[in-house]
Design a protein around this motif. Structure first.
Motif, short mmCIF file in Angstrom:
data_model
loop_
_atom_site.label_atom_id
_atom_site.label_comp_id
_atom_site.label_asym_id
_atom_site.label_seq_id
_atom_site.Cartn_x
_atom_site.Cartn_y
_atom_site.Cartn_z
N THR A 1 41.28 107.45 -5.41
CA THR A 1 42.05 108.61 -4.99
C THR A 1 43.02 108.16 -3.91
O THR A 1 42.64 107.55 -2.92
N THR A 2 44.30 108.45 -4.13
CA THR A 2 45.38 107.95 -3.28
C THR A 2 46.18 109.11 -2.72
O THR A 2 46.56 110.03 -3.45
N VAL A 3 46.46 109.05 -1.43
CA VAL A 3 47.27 110.07 -0.76
C VAL A 3 48.69 109.51 -0.64
O VAL A 3 48.90 108.47 -0.02
N PRO B 1 47.14 116.43 13.16
CA PRO B 1 47.19 117.88 13.01
C PRO B 1 45.94 118.55 13.57
O PRO B 1 44.82 118.16 13.23
N ASP B 2 46.14 119.52 14.42
CA ASP B 2 45.02 120.31 14.92
C ASP B 2 44.64 121.38 13.92
O ASP B 2 43.51 121.84 13.88
N ASP B 3 45.61 121.78 13.10
CA ASP B 3 45.41 122.84 12.14
C ASP B 3 45.77 122.33 10.75
O ASP B 3 46.94 122.30 10.37
N PRO B 4 44.75 121.92 9.96
CA PRO B 4 45.07 121.39 8.63
C PRO B 4 45.72 122.42 7.71
O PRO B 4 46.37 122.05 6.74
N SER B 5 45.61 123.71 8.02
CA SER B 5 46.23 124.72 7.16
C SER B 5 47.75 124.65 7.20
O SER B 5 48.43 125.23 6.35
N SER B 6 48.31 123.91 8.15
CA SER B 6 49.76 123.73 8.21
C SER B 6 50.23 122.56 7.34
O SER B 6 51.42 122.33 7.20
N ALA C 1 44.37 111.59 9.02
CA ALA C 1 43.36 112.59 9.37
C ALA C 1 42.58 113.01 8.13
O ALA C 1 41.36 113.19 8.20
N LEU C 2 43.26 113.15 7.00
CA LEU C 2 42.58 113.50 5.76
C LEU C 2 41.63 112.39 5.34
O LEU C 2 40.47 112.64 5.00
N ARG C 3 42.08 111.15 5.39
CA ARG C 3 41.23 110.01 5.04
C ARG C 3 40.01 109.95 5.96
O ARG C 3 38.89 109.69 5.52
N ASP C 4 40.22 110.22 7.25
CA ASP C 4 39.11 110.19 8.20
C ASP C 4 38.11 111.32 7.96
O ASP C 4 36.93 111.18 8.27
N SER C 5 38.57 112.44 7.40
CA SER C 5 37.68 113.58 7.19
C SER C 5 36.86 113.44 5.91
O SER C 5 35.81 114.06 5.78
N ASP C 6 37.32 112.65 4.94
CA ASP C 6 36.57 112.44 3.70
C ASP C 6 36.97 111.07 3.14
O ASP C 6 38.12 110.84 2.79
N GLU C 7 36.00 110.18 3.03
CA GLU C 7 36.29 108.80 2.63
C GLU C 7 36.74 108.66 1.18
O GLU C 7 37.25 107.61 0.78
N ARG C 8 36.61 109.70 0.36
CA ARG C 8 37.08 109.62 -1.03
C ARG C 8 38.61 109.57 -1.10
O ARG C 8 39.16 109.12 -2.09
N PHE C 9 39.30 110.02 -0.06
CA PHE C 9 40.76 109.92 0.00
C PHE C 9 41.07 108.55 0.60
O PHE C 9 41.58 108.43 1.71
N ALA C 10 40.77 107.52 -0.16
CA ALA C 10 40.67 106.15 0.34
C ALA C 10 42.00 105.48 0.65
O ALA C 10 42.13 104.81 1.67
N GLU C 11 42.97 105.61 -0.21
CA GLU C 11 44.21 104.84 -0.06
C GLU C 11 45.36 105.75 0.38
O GLU C 11 45.45 106.89 -0.04
N ILE C 12 46.23 105.19 1.22
CA ILE C 12 47.42 105.93 1.68
C ILE C 12 48.64 105.09 1.33
O ILE C 12 48.70 103.90 1.65
N LEU D 1 39.61 119.91 -0.48
CA LEU D 1 40.74 120.06 0.44
C LEU D 1 40.80 121.48 1.01
O LEU D 1 41.04 121.66 2.20
N ARG D 2 40.57 122.47 0.16
CA ARG D 2 40.55 123.86 0.66
C ARG D 2 39.42 124.04 1.66
O ARG D 2 39.58 124.73 2.67
#
Length: 189
Positions: free
Chosen positions: A142-144, A93-98, A156-167, A122-123
């Motif tokens: 923290t799991t997505v 995603p180029d635009d995370p707001s979507s 992309a979320l995991r790459d932007s913040d390592e606390r969102f560790a598991e998918i 996240l906001r």
């Protein structure tokens, strides 16, 4: 002489009919209350998930919900079936707001500091946080949870913040929300 019952006296019949009518009325009320209670836990017209039991309602603190006309996040029973594979690859995603996200507090039964901190992170990253709700599920980290077709957004979320560790795959939450974040203990630390 013996006294006989008057054949025109219908008091016993009337008494019997009144008792039967009262029993029927009690059954109707019981069925109506049962039907009303069966709707507890289902989603109301406003899009906010209801508390699933009267005892949970008494113990549940206030939940912070972010109103959104787009979706009404809900929780379904836990499933042991594997999550379906993404049907088509999507670009990052180029635009995370979507990307819509529901934040789920797993530590307590309410929106504790970890869930609120995750929502703010996240906001801050530009994501559309549609709700912050409690869940009875637990997570060590923290799991997505990914709704089909949104695995790239989760990466992309995991790459932007390592606390969102598991998918993992979305296994029971609303498929109208792209990602569900089960906030593990210690997120706010």
């Amino acid at each position: 002489m013996m006294r006989h019952a008057d054949p025109s006296d219908h008091s016993f019949r009337r008494s019997l009919l009144r008792a039967a009518g009262g029993g029927l009325a009690a059954m109707v009320v019981t069925f109506a209350i049962t039907a009303l209670l069966a709707t507890v836990g289902r989603q109301d017209a406003g899009g906010v998930a209801a508390v699933t039991s009267p005892t949970a309602a008494a113990a549940a603190p206030t939940v912070t919900a972010v109103p959104s006309p787009k979706v009404a996040p809900t929780e379904a029973p836990t499933s042991t079936e594997p999550a379906p594979a993404d049907s088509a690859p999507r670009p990052e995603p180029d635009d995370p707001s979507s990307v819509t996200i529901q934040v789920l507090d797993t530590v307590g039964f309410g929106s504790g500091p970890d869930a609120l901190a995750a929502a703010e992170v996240l906001r801050g990253l530009g994501y559309d946080v549609v709700a912050v709700n409690p869940t009875r599920r637990t997570a060590r980290t923290t799991t997505v949870l990914v709704t089909a077709g949104h695995r790239d957004e989760a990466r992309a979320l995991r790459d932007s913040d390592e606390r969102f560790a598991e998918i993992r795959g979305n296994d029971g939450f609303s498929d109208k929300v792209d990602l569900h974040v089960l906030v593990g203990p210690g997120f706010a630390d």
